[in-house]
Design a protein around this motif. Sequence first.
Motif, PDB file in Angstrom:
ATOM      1  N   SER A  25      10.865  -1.337   7.150  1.00 41.32           N
ATOM      2  CA  SER A  25      10.186  -1.926   8.301  1.00 41.32           C
ATOM      3  C   SER A  25      10.236  -3.444   8.237  1.00 41.32           C
ATOM      4  CB  SER A  25       8.739  -1.433   8.356  1.00 41.32           C
ATOM      5  OG  SER A  25       8.019  -2.076   9.393  1.00 41.32           O
ATOM      6  N   ILE A  26      10.044  -3.996   7.045  1.00 45.16           N
ATOM      7  CA  ILE A  26      10.081  -5.459   6.890  1.00 45.16           C
ATOM      8  C   ILE A  26      11.494  -5.966   7.104  1.00 45.16           C
ATOM      9  CG2 ILE A  26       9.737  -7.342   5.257  1.00 45.16           C
ATOM     10  CD1 ILE A  26       7.445  -5.685   4.048  1.00 45.16           C
ATOM     11  N   ASP A  27      12.520  -5.238   6.587  1.00 41.84           N
ATOM     12  CA  ASP A  27      13.914  -5.667   6.789  1.00 41.84           C
ATOM     13  C   ASP A  27      14.264  -5.672   8.277  1.00 41.84           C
ATOM     14  OD1 ASP A  27      14.312  -6.043   4.135  1.00 41.84           O
ATOM     15  OD2 ASP A  27      15.365  -4.150   3.771  1.00 41.84           O
ATOM     16  N   ALA A  28      13.767  -4.662   8.986  1.00 42.67           N
ATOM     17  CA  ALA A  28      14.052  -4.595  10.438  1.00 42.67           C
ATOM     18  C   ALA A  28      13.443  -5.784  11.161  1.00 42.67           C
ATOM     19  CB  ALA A  28      13.520  -3.280  10.999  1.00 42.67           C
ATOM     20  N   ALA A  29      12.233  -6.180  10.748  1.00 41.26           N
ATOM     21  CA  ALA A  29      11.582  -7.318  11.388  1.00 41.26           C
ATOM     22  C   ALA A  29      12.305  -8.616  11.075  1.00 41.26           C
ATOM     23  CB  ALA A  29      10.122  -7.392  10.948  1.00 41.26           C
ATOM     24  N   MET A  30      12.878  -8.721   9.878  1.00 42.15           N
ATOM     25  CA  MET A  30      13.527  -9.957   9.457  1.00 42.15           C
ATOM     26  C   MET A  30      14.922 -10.099  10.066  1.00 42.15           C
ATOM     27  SD  MET A  30      12.432 -10.052   5.415  1.00 42.15           S
ATOM     28  CE  MET A  30      13.554 -11.405   5.073  1.00 42.15           C
ATOM     29  N   TYR A  31      15.660  -8.983  10.211  1.00 42.51           N
ATOM     30  CA  TYR A  31      17.067  -9.099  10.600  1.00 42.51           C
ATOM     31  C   TYR A  31      17.374  -8.557  12.000  1.00 42.51           C
ATOM     32  CZ  TYR A  31      17.338  -9.843   5.585  1.00 42.51           C
ATOM     33  OH  TYR A  31      17.139 -10.308   4.327  1.00 42.51           O
ATOM     34  N   ASN A  32      16.417  -7.920  12.655  1.00 45.64           N
ATOM     35  CA  ASN A  32      16.643  -7.422  14.009  1.00 45.64           C
ATOM     36  C   ASN A  32      16.182  -8.499  15.001  1.00 45.64           C
ATOM     37  OD1 ASN A  32      16.878  -6.031  16.424  1.00 45.64           O
ATOM     38  ND2 ASN A  32      15.877  -4.188  15.660  1.00 45.64           N
ATOM     39  N   PRO A  33      17.075  -9.028  15.748  1.00 38.23           N
ATOM     40  CA  PRO A  33      16.685 -10.116  16.671  1.00 38.23           C
ATOM     41  C   PRO A  33      15.717  -9.682  17.763  1.00 38.23           C
ATOM     42  CG  PRO A  33      18.981  -9.501  16.965  1.00 38.23           C
ATOM     43  CD  PRO A  33      18.514  -8.723  15.797  1.00 38.23           C
ATOM     44  N   ARG A  34      15.620  -8.367  18.021  1.00 37.74           N
ATOM     45  CA  ARG A  34      14.711  -7.900  19.064  1.00 37.74           C
ATOM     46  C   ARG A  34      13.270  -7.768  18.589  1.00 37.74           C
ATOM     47  NH1 ARG A  34      18.009  -2.753  21.123  1.00 37.74           N
ATOM     48  NH2 ARG A  34      18.258  -2.586  18.848  1.00 37.74           N
ATOM     49  N   GLU A  35      13.063  -7.894  17.239  1.00 37.96           N
ATOM     50  CA  GLU A  35      11.694  -7.813  16.710  1.00 37.96           C
ATOM     51  C   GLU A  35      10.970  -9.125  16.999  1.00 37.96           C
ATOM     52  OE1 GLU A  35      10.034  -5.395  15.346  1.00 37.96           O
ATOM     53  OE2 GLU A  35      11.675  -3.916  15.317  1.00 37.96           O
ATOM     54  N   THR A  36       9.701  -9.001  17.351  1.00 36.85           N
ATOM     55  CA  THR A  36       8.909 -10.195  17.710  1.00 36.85           C
ATOM     56  C   THR A  36       7.722 -10.444  16.784  1.00 36.85           C
ATOM     57  OG1 THR A  36       7.566  -8.840  19.208  1.00 36.85           O
ATOM     58  CG2 THR A  36       9.519  -9.949  20.139  1.00 36.85           C
ATOM     59  N   GLY A  37       7.560  -9.623  15.765  1.00 36.50           N
ATOM     60  CA  GLY A  37       6.423  -9.804  14.863  1.00 36.50           C
ATOM     61  C   GLY A  37       6.532  -8.915  13.644  1.00 36.50           C
ATOM     62  N   LEU A  38       5.556  -9.064  12.703  1.00 35.50           N
ATOM     63  CA  LEU A  38       5.532  -8.316  11.444  1.00 35.50           C
ATOM     64  C   LEU A  38       4.556  -7.173  11.532  1.00 35.50           C
ATOM     65  CD1 LEU A  38       5.509 -11.285   8.890  1.00 35.50           C
ATOM     66  CD2 LEU A  38       7.474  -9.865   9.539  1.00 35.50           C
ATOM     67  N   ASP A  39       4.857  -6.130  10.795  1.00 33.90           N
ATOM     68  CA  ASP A  39       3.984  -4.977  10.697  1.00 33.90           C
ATOM     69  C   ASP A  39       3.063  -5.195   9.486  1.00 33.90           C
ATOM     70  OD1 ASP A  39       2.700  -2.592  10.751  1.00 33.90           O
ATOM     71  OD2 ASP A  39       4.447  -1.375  10.191  1.00 33.90           O
ATOM     72  N   GLU A  40       1.795  -5.492   9.717  1.00 26.57           N
ATOM     73  CA  GLU A  40       0.850  -5.789   8.625  1.00 26.57           C
ATOM     74  C   GLU A  40       0.663  -4.588   7.706  1.00 26.57           C
ATOM     75  OE1 GLU A  40      -2.783  -7.277  10.172  1.00 26.57           O
ATOM     76  OE2 GLU A  40      -1.859  -9.041  11.122  1.00 26.57           O
ATOM     77  N   ALA A  41       0.786  -3.362   8.249  1.00 27.87           N
ATOM     78  CA  ALA A  41       0.618  -2.170   7.419  1.00 27.87           C
ATOM     79  C   ALA A  41       1.658  -2.107   6.311  1.00 27.87           C
ATOM     80  CB  ALA A  41       0.680  -0.916   8.288  1.00 27.87           C
ATOM     81  N   SER A  42       2.862  -2.598   6.589  1.00 28.63           N
ATOM     82  CA  SER A  42       3.923  -2.587   5.582  1.00 28.63           C
ATOM     83  C   SER A  42       3.572  -3.502   4.407  1.00 28.63           C
ATOM     84  CB  SER A  42       5.257  -3.031   6.216  1.00 28.63           C
ATOM     85  OG  SER A  42       5.641  -2.141   7.237  1.00 28.63           O
ATOM     86  N   PHE A  43       3.009  -4.650   4.714  1.00 30.45           N
ATOM     87  CA  PHE A  43       2.612  -5.562   3.632  1.00 30.45           C
ATOM     88  C   PHE A  43       1.433  -5.010   2.834  1.00 30.45           C
ATOM     89  CE2 PHE A  43       4.766  -8.470   6.612  1.00 30.45           C
ATOM     90  CZ  PHE A  43       5.729  -8.955   5.755  1.00 30.45           C
ATOM     91  N   LEU A  44       0.535  -4.260   3.475  1.00 33.14           N
ATOM     92  CA  LEU A  44      -0.555  -3.611   2.748  1.00 33.14           C
ATOM     93  C   LEU A  44      -0.016  -2.550   1.800  1.00 33.14           C
ATOM     94  CD1 LEU A  44      -3.251  -3.221   5.581  1.00 33.14           C
ATOM     95  CD2 LEU A  44      -3.222  -4.868   3.676  1.00 33.14           C
ATOM     96  N   THR A  45       1.063  -1.868   2.235  1.00 32.25           N
ATOM     97  CA  THR A  45       1.691  -0.864   1.376  1.00 32.25           C
ATOM     98  C   THR A  45       2.291  -1.515   0.134  1.00 32.25           C
ATOM     99  OG1 THR A  45       2.198   0.542   3.292  1.00 32.25           O
ATOM    100  CG2 THR A  45       3.453   0.931   1.267  1.00 32.25           C
ATOM    101  N   LEU A  46       2.975  -2.659   0.330  1.00 33.89           N
ATOM    102  CA  LEU A  46       3.540  -3.389  -0.821  1.00 33.89           C
ATOM    103  C   LEU A  46       2.432  -3.851  -1.771  1.00 33.89           C
ATOM    104  CD1 LEU A  46       6.361  -5.570   0.799  1.00 33.89           C
ATOM    105  CD2 LEU A  46       6.530  -3.303  -0.232  1.00 33.89           C
ATOM    106  N   ARG A  47       1.317  -4.324  -1.203  1.00 30.01           N
ATOM    107  CA  ARG A  47       0.203  -4.773  -2.047  1.00 30.01           C
ATOM    108  C   ARG A  47      -0.357  -3.612  -2.853  1.00 30.01           C
ATOM    109  NH1 ARG A  47      -5.361  -6.213   0.700  1.00 30.01           N
ATOM    110  NH2 ARG A  47      -5.310  -3.922   0.689  1.00 30.01           N
ATOM    111  N   ASP A  48      -0.557  -2.453  -2.192  1.00 29.14           N
ATOM    112  CA  ASP A  48      -1.106  -1.294  -2.894  1.00 29.14           C
ATOM    113  C   ASP A  48      -0.157  -0.804  -3.987  1.00 29.14           C
ATOM    114  OD1 ASP A  48      -3.284  -1.422  -1.240  1.00 29.14           O
ATOM    115  OD2 ASP A  48      -2.574   0.139   0.148  1.00 29.14           O
ATOM    116  N   TYR A  49       1.134  -0.904  -3.707  1.00 28.58           N
ATOM    117  CA  TYR A  49       2.109  -0.504  -4.721  1.00 28.58           C
ATOM    118  C   TYR A  49       2.008  -1.409  -5.956  1.00 28.58           C
ATOM    119  CZ  TYR A  49       6.594   0.628  -6.888  1.00 28.58           C
ATOM    120  OH  TYR A  49       7.579   1.020  -7.773  1.00 28.58           O
ATOM    121  N   ALA A  50       1.862  -2.727  -5.738  1.00 26.32           N
ATOM    122  CA  ALA A  50       1.732  -3.674  -6.850  1.00 26.32           C
ATOM    123  C   ALA A  50       0.455  -3.407  -7.652  1.00 26.32           C
ATOM    124  CB  ALA A  50       1.741  -5.108  -6.323  1.00 26.32           C
TER     125      ALA A  50
END
Length: 299
Positions: free
Chosen positions: A260-285
């Motif tokens: 999801s984060i890669d799609a937001a970074m490299y897809n030109p049609r994306e207009t924002g970040l998915d906060e849930a994805s970053f919460l998942t990374l935090r919980d994993y850490a």
Amino acid sequence: MFKRGIVVILFLWSAVLQAQELPPRGQFLADSLKIGEPVPYTLGYRYDATRDVIFPDSLFNFEPFELDHKEYFPTQTRNGISYDSAVYYLSYFELDTFQIYSLPVFEIINGDSTRLIPQADTIFLKQVVTEVPDSLAVEAMPLIENTDYIQVPFAFNYPYAIIGLIIFVIVMVLVIVFFGKSIRNAWKVFWLKRRHHKFMEKYNRLTQEKSDDFRKQAEKIIIMWKKYLQQLEEFPYTSLTTKELVRDHPDTHLGNALHSIDAAMYNPRETGLDEASFLTLRDYAVNRFERKVKELNND
């Protein structure tokens, strides 16, 4: 006839004098003494070798003097006559101007002792202090008032310090032998907690920031997350792509968040970040951190 009688009388008187025993001879070898300084006193006695004669030893009462030390000389016997001699070093602590002294010799007869006393000798006290005042006024005393603090040099006790150092080294060696692994693990846990706390503060702050360039913000978050996990697990997170991470760490939630984060970074049609994805990374850490701590505590 008269002259012959005088000669006979003189001969008999001379024989009587020769038959008499001479008394012991004792004398000081100095005319004067100082208080506390030993002065030699010689004692000699010539007597019939069949008699039992003893000289004073250290147990004798030498008052008013005190015995400092003594020297005895071997008995000399010739033609049935013995001669004994000794030197006594006597100290004096009184204030009398002179002393008349006589040290006896003892003859043992049938278990009893008889004193043989030499002619007394006189010795004078050499005065060093000519006048001793009864009291001295405080005003006349050369006293100087001084209440200033005086620094006294510290005397370092090297023997005790060396002994203490040896004991400390021995204790430390025993602690390392018996508790070394537990101490090392506890130390590692302490530093892991400190790094995890700093990571969480920085990660939460960065994910909550409002940025116009969300792609750059997402890149910073991913890089920080990978560096933390790489330091935590000693695994090359920073050199792996998303596909490689998902392959080595088959976690569905982690894979979805990374994609999801890669799609937001490299897809030109994306207009924002998915906060849930970053919460998942935090919980994993957080999960990986708790797992690492548990491993160290159980090791």
